[in-house]
Design a protein around this motif. Sequence first.
Motif, short mmCIF file in Angstrom:
data_model
loop_
_atom_site.label_atom_id
_atom_site.label_comp_id
_atom_site.label_asym_id
_atom_site.label_seq_id
_atom_site.Cartn_x
_atom_site.Cartn_y
_atom_site.Cartn_z
N HIS A 1 8.24 2.07 4.24
CA HIS A 1 8.36 2.68 2.90
C HIS A 1 9.03 4.07 2.91
CE1 HIS A 1 5.03 0.10 0.78
NE2 HIS A 1 5.82 -0.62 1.55
N PHE B 1 3.37 4.09 4.80
CA PHE B 1 3.19 2.64 4.96
C PHE B 1 4.48 2.13 5.61
CE2 PHE B 1 3.01 -1.81 3.84
CZ PHE B 1 1.65 -2.11 3.75
N MET C 1 10.53 5.93 -0.20
CA MET C 1 9.46 6.67 -0.87
C MET C 1 9.29 8.05 -0.23
SD MET C 1 6.68 3.68 -1.65
CE MET C 1 5.81 4.65 -2.88
N CYS D 1 5.61 8.28 1.77
CA CYS D 1 4.61 7.24 1.98
C CYS D 1 4.82 6.73 3.40
CB CYS D 1 4.78 6.10 0.97
SG CYS D 1 3.76 4.65 1.36
N GLY E 1 0.82 -1.21 0.00
CA GLY E 1 0.00 0.00 0.00
C GLY E 1 0.85 1.26 0.00
N HIS E 2 0.34 2.30 -0.63
CA HIS E 2 1.03 3.59 -0.63
C HIS E 2 0.05 4.70 -0.30
CE1 HIS E 2 4.39 1.56 -2.41
NE2 HIS E 2 3.85 1.44 -3.62
CU LIG Z 1 4.32 2.99 0.13
#
Ligand SMILES: [Cu+2]
Length: 219
Positions: A207, A204, A211, A202, A135-136
């Motif tokens: 991440h 998540f 990210m 992100c 998921g992002h």
């Molecule tokens: Cu992500």
Amino acid sequence: MSDSGLGFSHNRFIGLIVVIGVLVLLFEGISIFGGNIIKAQVERSTSKNHPNKNIEKRLQPAIALSQKEAANNDGLSDDVVDAVVNFVAADSCNQVIEGNDMLQFNLKEMVVSSSCSEITVTLQHTGAMPANVMGHNWVLTNTADFMPVATAGGGAGMANNYVPVNDARVIAASDVIGGGAETSVTFSSDLLSAGGDYTFFCSFPGHYAIMKGSFVVRD
Ligand SMILES: [Cu+2]
């Protein structure tokens, strides 16, 4: 015995002419053959006979050096230069960013104009993995708050899109989405100031280290 007048017999004279003729042809053949070998070697080892043949290759090092020098001189990465060159203030109020299955955003920097009263960021997940696995989301904070908020987000859980609830440090945050999905978040520019130091990421779990990128507000 007939005489050619040169001390040879007529037949020997004819024979001598033929032998000389053959030797001349043979010598010429060897010259052409040898000449071609030399010519081929010259073509291979230099581009003298074909001035344009390898011109790009010969110029390449000079071009590469000048590009590198230009980048070093202005201290800007190519991404930043592209962003500045392509910047349109009104267009910048609507941003689109992609996330994929390889833990990557497609942008390392997003540039918006301070003239935007509202900014909308659309996140597109171009991968195929589900939200609970890959998921992002898209979260924006001051750069100083990025790490603490990312850590707190992990504890907030999927039910809260991995964003700490009622946390004033969060300037904007989208939902967490999986592969093939798209989401967007619209927020006021009141919390932003030109030249401020902002980071998008992100949240998540795991991440944010990769990210993330800088969010720039231009005058
Ligand atoms: Cu992500």
